[in-house]
Design a protein around this motif. Structure first.
Motif, short mmCIF file in Angstrom:
data_model
loop_
_atom_site.label_atom_id
_atom_site.label_comp_id
_atom_site.label_asym_id
_atom_site.label_seq_id
_atom_site.Cartn_x
_atom_site.Cartn_y
_atom_site.Cartn_z
N LYS A 48 0.82 -1.21 0.00
CA LYS A 48 0.00 0.00 0.00
C LYS A 48 0.86 1.26 0.00
N ILE A 49 1.89 1.30 0.84
CA ILE A 49 2.77 2.47 0.94
C ILE A 49 3.48 2.73 -0.38
N ARG B 73 2.71 1.59 -3.40
CA ARG B 73 1.74 1.90 -4.46
C ARG B 73 1.30 3.36 -4.39
N LEU B 74 0.92 3.82 -3.21
CA LEU B 74 0.46 5.21 -3.07
C LEU B 74 1.57 6.21 -3.41
N ALA B 75 2.79 5.93 -2.98
CA ALA B 75 3.91 6.84 -3.26
C ALA B 75 4.16 6.94 -4.76
N ILE C 292 2.03 6.05 -7.33
CA ILE C 292 0.87 6.61 -8.04
C ILE C 292 0.87 8.13 -7.93
N SER C 293 1.29 8.64 -6.79
CA SER C 293 1.33 10.10 -6.59
C SER C 293 2.28 10.77 -7.58
N GLN C 294 3.20 10.00 -8.15
CA GLN C 294 4.15 10.52 -9.13
C GLN C 294 3.70 10.24 -10.57
N THR D 238 0.33 -4.49 -8.20
CA THR D 238 0.90 -5.10 -7.00
C THR D 238 0.44 -6.55 -6.87
N ASN E 187 9.20 7.71 1.71
CA ASN E 187 8.66 7.81 0.36
C ASN E 187 9.59 8.59 -0.57
#
Length: 126
Positions: A15-16, A18-20, A22-24, A30, A109
């Motif tokens: 989750k960590i 993926r979110l980091a 995707i934010s880019q 996953t 991150n």
């Protein structure tokens, strides 16, 4: 942006990461084990970077790199290994078997994003 496969048996790490990413603006796939990762890599040729946990049940991160190299013959596919392991002999063995970079958990991150960006830019300059 890049298409990335993240493989880790920890749902929190998945989750960590993926979110980091995707934010880019990256496309992130996953899964929690090496067997599923190989299925994904066989079916999605757009993936350019694999972020693999080193210690996983079943197929380890190093074995996953070896198996991925059989599936992905192109030199442009990059590998980043995530691990709590920090022993130089383990890290050098992973690099010897095809890992392009190693990141020790826990990481922040910003470190992850910088490492991924570096690997993707290296790939673009080939």
């Amino acid at each position: 942006m890049a298409s990335i496969l993240v493989v880790d048996d920890s749902p929190a790490v998945l989750k960590i990461v993926r979110l980091a990413l995707i934010s880019q603006g990256h496309k992130v796939n996953t899964c929690s084990n090496g067997e599923k990762a190989l299925e994904i890599l066989n079916s999605d040729v757009s993936i350019q970077l694999g972020i693999f946990d080193f210690n996983m049940p079943g197929i380890s991160g190093i074995e996953l790199i070896k198996e991925t190299k059989k599936v992905r013959k192109d030199k442009g596919f990059k590998f980043l290994v995530l691990s709590v392991e920090d022993k130089p002999e383990i890290i050098s063995n992973a690099l010897l078997h095809g890992a392009d970079a190693w990141m020790i958990k826990p990481f922040n991150n910003e470190q992850l994003i910088n490492q991924v960006t570096e690997l993707i830019e290296k790939n673009a300059s080939l």
